[in-house]
Design an enzyme around this catalytic site. Structure first.
Site, short mmCIF file in Angstrom:
data_model
loop_
_atom_site.label_atom_id
_atom_site.label_comp_id
_atom_site.label_asym_id
_atom_site.label_seq_id
_atom_site.Cartn_x
_atom_site.Cartn_y
_atom_site.Cartn_z
N THR A 1 -0.12 -11.69 31.32
CA THR A 1 -0.13 -12.71 30.27
C THR A 1 -0.09 -14.11 30.85
O THR A 1 0.74 -14.92 30.48
CB THR A 1 1.05 -12.53 29.32
OG1 THR A 1 2.26 -12.59 30.11
CG2 THR A 1 0.97 -11.23 28.59
N THR B 1 3.73 -8.55 35.72
CA THR B 1 4.57 -8.61 36.92
C THR B 1 5.27 -7.29 37.24
O THR B 1 5.69 -7.09 38.38
CB THR B 1 5.64 -9.71 36.78
OG1 THR B 1 6.41 -9.48 35.60
CG2 THR B 1 5.01 -11.08 36.72
N ASP B 2 5.39 -6.37 36.26
CA ASP B 2 6.14 -5.14 36.52
C ASP B 2 5.60 -4.37 37.73
O ASP B 2 6.35 -3.95 38.60
CB ASP B 2 6.08 -4.21 35.30
CG ASP B 2 7.15 -4.55 34.29
OD1 ASP B 2 7.69 -5.67 34.36
OD2 ASP B 2 7.44 -3.69 33.43
N LYS C 1 9.35 -7.23 43.50
CA LYS C 1 9.96 -7.92 42.36
C LYS C 1 11.46 -7.63 42.42
O LYS C 1 11.88 -6.49 42.28
CB LYS C 1 9.36 -7.41 41.06
CG LYS C 1 9.84 -8.16 39.83
CD LYS C 1 9.15 -7.69 38.55
CE LYS C 1 9.63 -8.50 37.36
NZ LYS C 1 8.99 -8.07 36.10
#
Ligand SMILES: [Zn+2]
Lengths: 440, 640
Positions: free
Chosen positions: A111, A187-188, A264
């Site tokens: 997004t 980003t996951d 992450k």
């Protein structure tokens, strides 16, 4: 535009509102005959409000009042009107400067650009080049962009098939002469994909993965800075796959992380992405967009473009925990490969070792990594480790568990000889492992 | 520059009264069609913030533990229209905002973590307030994001939800409607410039909006006072400076709706209304005059930098670029006062300032400020201005001056529309300056990170409404026999709850009221830190006094000691040690016996003088009434 054949539809926005295109008046479809955006009279609290129907929520009709507030009321409070919903405004075409260098933006569904639905106020992700340039208008001052949308998924729904499509799209763009690639990604699983592309595409140009941690619809979103910095990195002297995201919680610079060394490390912060076991490859200052690369960053043009898009999908990743029953390990019977994220230097309980041995004897490649994330696996220090080595596990060196997982898929997809597989797993192919761990 | 500040009242040498102190006269409000409403923003005194679990505690800037730096960008939302207010703020983009963190703020304030569910304590309180105003609650409450990109919200929006609709309060004759009650998060506090502190961000606020039912400035004041009283009646709202803010919405016939933000001082609210009426009337008059004169804004921009090469005016001399425009037929109108300390020129200047310039000059106020008559004549000549024209100048860098001259043209043209729909901010004294256009509905979109809250009917029905402070005041007079003034003071005091508890515990109302209101005030005046005296300590002391264990006379000294950190028991023992009735009787008997001749001669008249002797002996350790009773008995004994 290419790759739209492979498009997988994204889930609708978090509110669950499916914003169906409709210029209809009320009473022509949707729940209880109301469709999103249609004009209604809402009688409530002894007043009459002219509002817009938005959606249904827990059996209530959600209505936008003239003040802009949404409220949930019984459907019996609503009366349809003849007035049509506002028509969608035609988006303005974005002019691009053809004298600027060419970059490719490849969207998988992150997004980095999103828009607010003009009728419902719902937020939806946008993937076309024009949308991204509208969201980050300054991009068009530093490059001209072509956009490709091989997938529009939430990143947790990433698959090996999409990696393959992504790899081919990137390969085609490099072949066609692009100066750099920007991959927008949720980003996951961004770090998994960056690692996968690192192995699947050998590249002479920067391939930059970028996302945003704070949604693009908010004025404070990190999408603008991350987007600008990723474009600067894509134009830079870099010649490998990297992730470019906020370096700190401030809007001051982005870090450039190697695609096979990044993880992450926070659920929500802007600076969630961290280089593991090595220092970042460099940084992009904001708003100056000055790019600084460290000496060990692979430089532009070092490699020729090559595509390796075979991946063995029958590979698993399991996180060892105290008291884990051997049946968990045995459940991977028939898999071609298994990564274990073990404790400490790379251990499981003694109880699991027989199950691991059986797995290896029946043809599964088992690689040991560590839950510590930082540091190297060494199964020669303690008895359990030696027993694991004896059972046939491969020490995953300083590979991150997720990177080892992707690498094993790739190695098994390209090599069948067990000895060579073992050697490849322990060899540095894309900067994913190093013989010497530096003090970082 | 003159329109840079309000200090130009002495322009052209005419001395006027300080505009701050002027009181605008009353008018016939029915005739001018005044419609006014207010918006009250009140901080709630909840344990936690609205969307995180941080305390609702304000901090001193010196306590900051870190700072973060961020840009905000107006998301050019494809909502069909860009919100007017957001668009206005966008002009000021590309500035970096600094936020101070504290050990009492978290990642939610930093916009680094999704919000927690809406604070149930705040939600309940907002519903109680709604119920007190006879409103209808919203069955399913949806949290919205309201775009605010002036830097005061780290996210770039304020979370707000509409909780209840349509109520009524009896603040004026016939009552006033309450349109809506919203529960929202407070913004970060501006430290200075583009620096904000995050301690205030997220404190729950209720926003109460009245209908435009208020017909006079006095009614506006009454409504604000009533709502303030009603809010304090809950006993659960924040008190003190900055915890309540009033916005006023005003329009008159032929004018336009104007929202005035941040009226903190209730005493000025009627003056703000009177001045806004005046401003609207004058803008309408200027419009009519402009039309009558056939006036026109000429769009040609003149670069007059060279003309002022050798000027005495320091601002013009410093400037890299000076631009001018000619307003045909505007002479005298730009400098005309529209409310104390403000002219049409001030309005135009407010627009120009959005470009970062300090202000502007116009020929209605020149020569002055170092600009000579000769320079004005040259300027008029250069721009071809006739005597009936006005010339406006702006000086700064080329970029800023160009931006500003565009804004000046825009606002000058808008003079032909009379009054504009605007959000304005209050200046000292009650005049106002332009902030931005009125925001529209376009700046609201759903907060998708917070789930809607359903409101069950039983929950609403079971909410208990607190007694209004005005009703308490009446009850204190009627039932407790308090003096009306004291009843008012105690009902509106922060320790009213303590007073009621004390009375319930059997303390005499007059003693409780006097101690809790008057005594605390007195010792505060003497420098005692009364905030350090807990309700429990006061209650303990009053109970002791009531039982005769401590003397009434010693109360101020004991409280001072408690304020200084002493334990209440210890303070009582030291300052007013309890004396047993036996011991006291012994002392009194001895005194009376020693003076039996005097007593026999004087009879009961001896009571007064002997009172003095005993009191001196006991040094405030025993209540005077107790002494007087025993003394009477002892005198009787001698006389008999
Ligand atoms: Zn917090």
């Amino acid at each position: 535009m290419t790759g739209t054949d492979n498009t997988i539809n994204a889930k609708t926005n978090a509110d669950g509102n499916s914003a169906k295109p409709s210029g209809n008046s009320c009473g022509s479809g949707g729940s209880h005959g109301y469709s999103a955006g249609c004009k209604v009279i809402c009688r409530y609290a002894g007043c009459e409000y002219k509002g817009s129907y938005i959606t249904e929520r827990d059996g209530k009709a959600v209505v936008k009042l003239p003040s802009g507030y949404n409220i949930g009321v019984e459907y019996s409070a609503l009366t349809p009107t003849d007035e049509a919903a506002n028509a969608a405004p035609a988006p303005k075409k974005i002019e691009q400067n053809e004298s600027l260098p060419k970059l490719s933006i490849i969207s998988t569904g992150g997004t980095i650009a999103s828009k607010i639905d003009y009728r419902t106020g719902a937020v939806t992700s946008q993937f076309e080049a024009d949308d991204i340039l509208r969201a980050i208008p300054d991009l068009k001052n530093i490059a001209q962009f072509s956009a490709h949308v091989p997938a529009t998924i939430l990143s947790e729904n990433m698959t090996v098939d999409i990696w393959k499509t992504l790899a081919r799209t990137i390969y085609d763009e490099i072949k066609a002469g692009t100066k750099g690639i920007i991959v927008t990604h949720g980003t996951d699983t961004l770090a998994y994909s960056a690692a996968a592309i690192s192995f699947m595409v050998k590249t002479p140009v920067p391939i930059i993965f970028v996302g945003s941690q704070r949604s693009a619809d908010r004025p404070s979103s990190d999408n603008v800075m991350n987007g600008m910095c990723s474009a600067a990195a894509a134009l830079s002297d870099l010649g490998e796959v990297a992730v470019v995201m906020h370096g700190t919680t401030d809007d001051d610079y982005c870090s450039i992380h190697r695609g096979t060394r990044v993880r992450k490390m926070h659920t929500s912060r802007r600076d969630a992405f961290r280089s593991m076991n090595i220092k970042p490859l460099g940084k992009v200052d904001y708003p100056s967009l000055d790019v600084k690369l460290e000496g060990d960053a692979v430089r532009r043009g070092t490699n020729e473009v090559e595509l390796f898009d075979s991946m063995e999908e029958n590979v698993g990743l399991v996180y060892f925990y105290p008291g884990m029953r051997p049946e968990i390990i045995s459940a991977f019977n028939g898999y071609k490969g298994l990564i274990i994220a073990g404790t400490g230097l790379g251990h499981t309980s003694s109880l699991c070792i027989d199950a691991i041995r059986h797995l290896i004897e029946t043809g599964t490649t088992v690689v040991m990594t560590s839950q510590c994330l930082n540091g190297r696996v060494c199964d020669r220090v303690y008895d359990t480790g030696r027993d694991l080595l004896d059972a046939g596990i491969i020490e995953g060196e300083d590979l991150l568990p997720e990177v080892a997982f992707v690498k094993l898929m790739w190695v098994l997809g390209n090599e069948k000889d067990p000895e060579k597989i073992k050697e490849l797993m322990k060899t540095d192919l894309r900067g994913e492992t190093g013989r010497c761990l530096k003090n970082v | 520059m003159s329109e840079q500040n309000a200090k130009d009242a002495t322009a052209n040498g005419t001395k006027k009264a300080d505009p701050k102190n002027i009181r605008v006269p009353e008018q016939d409000y029915e005739k001018i069609g005044l419609m006014a409403g207010i918006e009250i923003h009140q901080q709630l005194d909840t344990k936690e913030k609205l969307f995180c679990h941080c305390p609702t505690r304000l901090r001193d800037v010196s306590e900051k533990t870190g700072e973060i730096k961020r840009y905000l960008r107006a998301t050019e939302s494809e909502m069909g229209e860009i919100d007017r207010a957001a668009e206005e703020e966008m002009k000021k983009q590309n500035r970096i905002y600094t936020y101070y963190e504290f050990d009492s703020t978290c990642l939610v304030e930093n916009d680094e973590e999704p919000p927690a569910p809406m604070n149930p304590e705040a939600f309940e309180l907002s519903l109680i307030i709604a119920k007190m105003m006879g409103m209808t609650p919203v069955q399913q409450v949806h949290v919205m994001r309201k775009l605010v990109i002036d830097g005061s919200n780290t996210s770039g929006f304020q979370r707000t939800s509409l909780v209840a609709l349509n109520g009524r309060i009896p603040c004026i004759e016939g009552g006033a409607g309450i349109d809506s009650l919203c529960l929202e998060e407070d913004a970060a506090q501006r430290v200075e410039g583009d620096i904000f502190s995050l301690d205030r961000l997220g404190i729950p606020l209720v926003e109460i909006t009245t209908a435009p039912d208020l017909k006079t400035p006095q009614e506006v004041k009454e409504a604000a006072k009533y709502i303030g009283m009603l809010l304090r009646s809950t006993g659960r709202v924040k008190r003190g400076l900055g915890t309540i803010r009033q916005d006023v919405n005003i329009s008159i016939k032929g004018g336009a709706r104007v929202e005035i933000k941040g009226v903190q001082d209730l005493a000025l609210i009627d003056e703000v209304v009177r001045r806004e009426i005046l401003r609207q009337q004058n803008l309408i008059a200027i419009r009519d005059e402009l039309i009558k004169r056939g006036a026109k804004v000429l769009k040609e921009v003149y670069d007059v930098t060279e003309l002022f090469r050798d000027t005495e005016s320091s601002i013009l001399k410093r400037a890299k670029c000076i631009l001018a425009i000619r307003l045909q037929g505007f002479n005298g109108l730009v400098g005309r006062e529209i409310q104390p300390g403000r002219r049409l020129g001030s309005e135009i200047s407010d627009y120009a300032k959005k470009c970062g310039v300090g202000g502007l000059f116009h020929t209605d106020e020149l020569p002055a400020y170092g600009v000579t008559a000769d320079e004005v004549a040259k300027l008029r000549g250069f721009t071809g201005a006739m005597p009936e024209d006005c010339v406006i100048l702006v000086a700064d860098t080329k970029k800023k001056a160009q931006c500003a001259i565009g804004q000046i043209i825009k606002r000058s043209e808008l003079s032909f529309e009379g009054v504009l729909e605007e959000t304005r901010k209050m200046l000292e004294g009650g005049s106002t300056a332009y902030m931005r256009p009125l925001p529209g509905a376009a700046r609201m979109y759903p907060e998708t990170d917070v789930l809607p809250v359903n409101l069950p009917t039983e929950y609403w029905d079971n909410l208990v409404i607190p007694e209004l402070l005005t009703a308490k005041e009446e009850r204190f007079v009627k039932e407790l026999g308090l003096d009306p003034a004291l009843a008012n003071n105690i009902a509106f005091s922060v320790r009213c709850g303590l007073f009621e508890k004390a009375v319930k515990n059997g303390i005499k109302p007059a003693l409780a009221a006097r101690t809790i209101y008057a005594t605390l005030r007195e010792i505060k005046r003497d420098g005692a830190d009364v905030a350090k005296i807990s309700d429990d300590a006061i209650l303990q002391l009053l109970t002791a006094v009531e039982k005769g264990e401590a003397a009434k006379e010693a109360v101020p000294d004991i409280l001072k000691a408690v304020a200084g950190g002493a334990d209440v028991r210890k303070a009582m023992e030291e300052i007013s040690p309890s004396v047993s009735t036996e011991e006291l009787s012994g002392v009194i008997a001895k005194i009376v016996t020693e003076r039996s001749d005097f007593v026999k001669a004087q009879g009961m008249r001896a009571l007064g003088p002997l009172m003095g002797v005993v009191m001196q002996e006991m040094r405030g350790k025993v209540d005077g009434k107790v002494i007087s009773n025993i003394l009477k008995e002892e005198i009787q004994k001698v006389l008999n």
